[in-house]
Scaffold this motif. Structure first.
Motif, short mmCIF file in Angstrom:
data_model
loop_
_atom_site.label_atom_id
_atom_site.label_comp_id
_atom_site.label_asym_id
_atom_site.label_seq_id
_atom_site.Cartn_x
_atom_site.Cartn_y
_atom_site.Cartn_z
N GLN A 18 43.59 52.42 -2.68
CA GLN A 18 44.20 52.61 -4.01
C GLN A 18 43.22 53.29 -4.95
O GLN A 18 43.62 54.09 -5.81
CB GLN A 18 44.63 51.25 -4.58
N GLN B 55 52.92 48.24 0.12
CA GLN B 55 53.44 48.01 -1.22
C GLN B 55 52.42 48.42 -2.28
O GLN B 55 51.28 47.98 -2.29
CB GLN B 55 53.80 46.53 -1.41
N THR C 29 51.38 53.86 -1.90
CA THR C 29 51.73 55.28 -1.78
C THR C 29 52.71 55.70 -2.87
O THR C 29 53.39 54.87 -3.47
CB THR C 29 52.34 55.58 -0.39
N ASP C 30 52.77 57.02 -3.11
CA ASP C 30 53.71 57.54 -4.10
C ASP C 30 54.83 58.37 -3.46
O ASP C 30 55.68 58.92 -4.15
CB ASP C 30 52.99 58.39 -5.16
N ASP D 92 56.90 54.37 -3.94
CA ASP D 92 56.22 53.61 -2.90
C ASP D 92 57.24 53.01 -1.94
O ASP D 92 58.42 53.33 -1.98
CB ASP D 92 55.29 52.55 -3.51
#
Length: 638
Positions: A488, A505, A508-509, A525
């Protein structure tokens, strides 16, 4: 079923666990948890009788059958899926060989009246009788039914196991364990390499399993869905609670809080008593009272607080240099292995700073695309890296590339260069390899420790784009959380293959779903992806069939009259087939009992074997019809 008493195991004079005791009872589904290297896999080896303890005993009920699913599956090369699955029936296969050998001898002899010929006939009768008692005429059909239930297709049965991915080979091994009818199942990281569909099947099977299950897993959701008891190995001790993992964590923390409070109160009382002793000791008139208080103090049972191993990794992924805005561009990329097409004309663009998840079933091409991007395999089409892009790659089997014969320190020094060689020990320390640990050979490390070492080694190379394929395999839950935090905070670009929803969770985007040789993009995400797919979780997605693109009203519309009529007809046919199967199975079972009680009289009946085999052939065909009708009903219900 199993009683473990005062078990101790040490390596190099250091105890993994010392004098631990517990009992395993029918219906227990136990999550065996702890940090990497705590001794979880060792405990499974002890329970399976694969290795012996230094001290202590493991007592079991008579004739308890134990099945052990290891982390690393080692199949004999060249066997087909069916041949490998048939390895579950060792005695039946041995009897088949014996019958073939006897029949071969009988076919080549003409001394029909001799004693030797008569003995061969008697032996053939005995072997055939044992073969039938063990279900020799049914095992092939049972094997096919289980393989079909695990997602294999009939055309897969004759493919060699070497051509399957790790997840599919794990399913074959699971099929063997199921077919063996074990009383105790020991599962070491069963969800590693499994896609969500496989995990669904395994969860459902384990929930209905009546024997003992002991599971080593770092998949929190899997443990919560399956287990009803948790045993943690920590600092040489075990902590045993009749609760699934998440509830266990809460309970254990509450108990530690209570222990700390009780210990604090006790310490306060001890200090007050010690002050009184010092005060009374100075006065001759109070000397006897002081001695009384000293004896009282000696009798106090000191409250101990459960130790908690809170050591965790400390990871940072530094960006080497800043790349251009576009770091990766894939155009019309395809990949095939012989006639098997994996990916077909994929196109995607990844910009600097993106964090992208690859999700989907095993065999859909996630790992294949990762390998194409890092240049590990050939492909058709175009994959271009952007300006100043430096790739870091963590393969799914990254730990297998480590040399087991050299030490942890030498592994790192061999990979270091002149600029970072002095930082090797600091990096190892941040990955929990400290002091004399660095002199251990790699081959003695657990799976999670090897993964940690592989991650540490990766930091010795410059990168600004990270491609990671299932990096959490074998990592304990605390290490997974630390890795997630590091990713992150990573300011570079991340491409991540994973089936672990908890890990994905908030990480990611963007999500790419791999299905039917194509990919589909979802912004956000993994939770956004699930919401867009109108599903609570990965399991729901894998359970339902692919819904065709349509308006919401059309999707919810009732089935037409004709469709309902067809569905009703199929269900009626299915009911009749199920009834016929039940009747035939009962008839065959009764014949089997007759054979066991009075073999000679039973087989002497005219046409007995023809009738018996015809019933079995009919049953096998009904099983095929049952599977076909189920598929047709599922299609008609869409």
């Amino acid at each position: 079923m199993l009683n473990i008493h005062n078990l101790s195991v040490s390596f190099g004079g250091v105890y993994l666990f010392e004098e631990v005791s517990f009992r395993l009872n029918a219906g227990d589904r136990i999550g065996l948890v702890g940090k990497n290297g705590a001794g979880k896999s060792t405990m499974l080896k002890l329970l399976s009788k694969e290795m012996s303890a230094d001290t202590g005993v493991i007592a079991s009920d008579k004739d308890v059958q134990i099945g052990f699913l290891k982390q690393d599956i080692d199949f004999v090369g060249g066997r087909t899926v069916l041949e490998e699955a048939y390895q579950a029936f060792e005695e039946i296969k041995a009897l088949e060989l014996a019958m073939d050998e006897i029949n071969h001898q009988l076919a080549n002899r003409t001394d029909y009246e001799s004693e030797e010929y008569h003995e061969l006939m008697v032996r053939l009768t005995d072997v055939t009788h044992r073969y039938e008692i063990l279900g020799g005429y049914n095992y092939q059909g049972e094997t096919e039914k289980v393989l079909l239930g695990l997602g294999f297709k009939r055309e897969d049965f004759e493919r060699v196991t070497d051509t399957f991915s790790g997840g599919w080979r794990m399913r074959i091994e699971l099929a063997k364990l199921l077919l063996q009818n074990n009383d105790v199942l020991l599962l070491d990281e069963p969800t590693n390499h499994l896609d969500i569909e496989s995990i669904i099947w395994l969860e459902q099977f384990l929930k209905g399993y009546t024997g003992v299950v002991v599971i080593v897993s770092h998949d929190k959701m899997f443990l919560d869905n399956v287990t009803n008891r948790t045993i943690e190995i920590s600092l040489g001790k075990i902590y045993d609670y009749n609760k699934p993992y998440s509830q266990y964590l809460v309970t254990r923390e509450e108990m530690r809080t209570q222990q700390l409070a009780a210990q604090k109160n006790q310490e306060k009382q001890i200090q007050q008593t010690e002050k009184l002793i010092e005060k009374f000791r100075a006065k001759a008139s109070k000397a006897s009272m002081a001695q009384s208080l000293i004896k009282k103090l000696d009798r106090i049972d000191r409250i101990e607080v459960d130790e908690d191993d809170n050591a965790v990794m400390n990871i940072q992924f530094p960006v080497s240099i800043t790349p251009g805005k576009v770091v990766l561009e894939v155009e019309e990329a395809s990949k095939s292995y012989g006639e098997k097409h994996i990916l077909d004309r994929l196109s995607l663009l990844v910009e600097r700073g993106s964090k992208v998840a690859f999700v989907g079933q095993n065999g859909q091409g996630k790992t294949t695309l990762a390998k194409m991007i890092v240049g590990e395999i050939n492909y058709k089409g175009s994959i271009k890296l952007g300006h100043n892009v430096q790739l870091g790659y963590f393969a799914q089997n990254q730990a297998e590339y480590l040399d087991g014969e050299i030490t942890i320190l030498d592994t790192m020094l061999d990979a270091a260069n002149d600029t970072n060689r002095t930082k090797v020990r600091d990096i190892l320390g941040s990955f929990l390899f400290r002091g004399d640990d660095v002199d251990k050979k790699v081959k003695v490390l657990s799976g999670g420790e090897r993964n940690r070492l592989a991650l540490a080694k990766m930091l010795l190379q410059p990168f600004n784009v990270l491609v990671m394929d299932e990096p959490t395999n074998h990592l304990d839950i605390k290490s997974k959380n630390v890795l997630k935090q590091a990713l992150q905070n990573f300011e570079g670009t991340l491409l991540l293959v994973s089936h672990d929803r908890d890990f994905l969770q908030g990480l990611t985007d963007k999500v790419y779903e791999f299905k039917d040789k194509k990919i589909r993009e979802y912004l956000g995400d993994v939770n956004d992806y699930l919401e867009q797919r109108n599903a609570e979780n990965f399991r729901a997605i894998e359970k339902k069939d692919e819904v065709k693109e349509s308006k919401p009203d059309e999707t919810k519309a009732a089935l037409s009259y004709e469709a309902q009529k067809k569905l009703k007809s199929l269900k009626n046919r299915l009911s009749k087939v199920e009834s016929s199967i039940a009747d035939l199975e009962k008839e065959i079972a009764e014949i089997d009992v007759e054979l066991a009680v009075n073999y000679d009289e039973t087989v002497s009946k005219p046409g007995f074997f023809d009738t018996y085999q015809k019933k079995k052939d009919t049953l096998e065909q009904l099983m095929v019809d049952w599977e076909t009708l189920h598929e047709e009903i599922e299609e008609a219900s869409i």
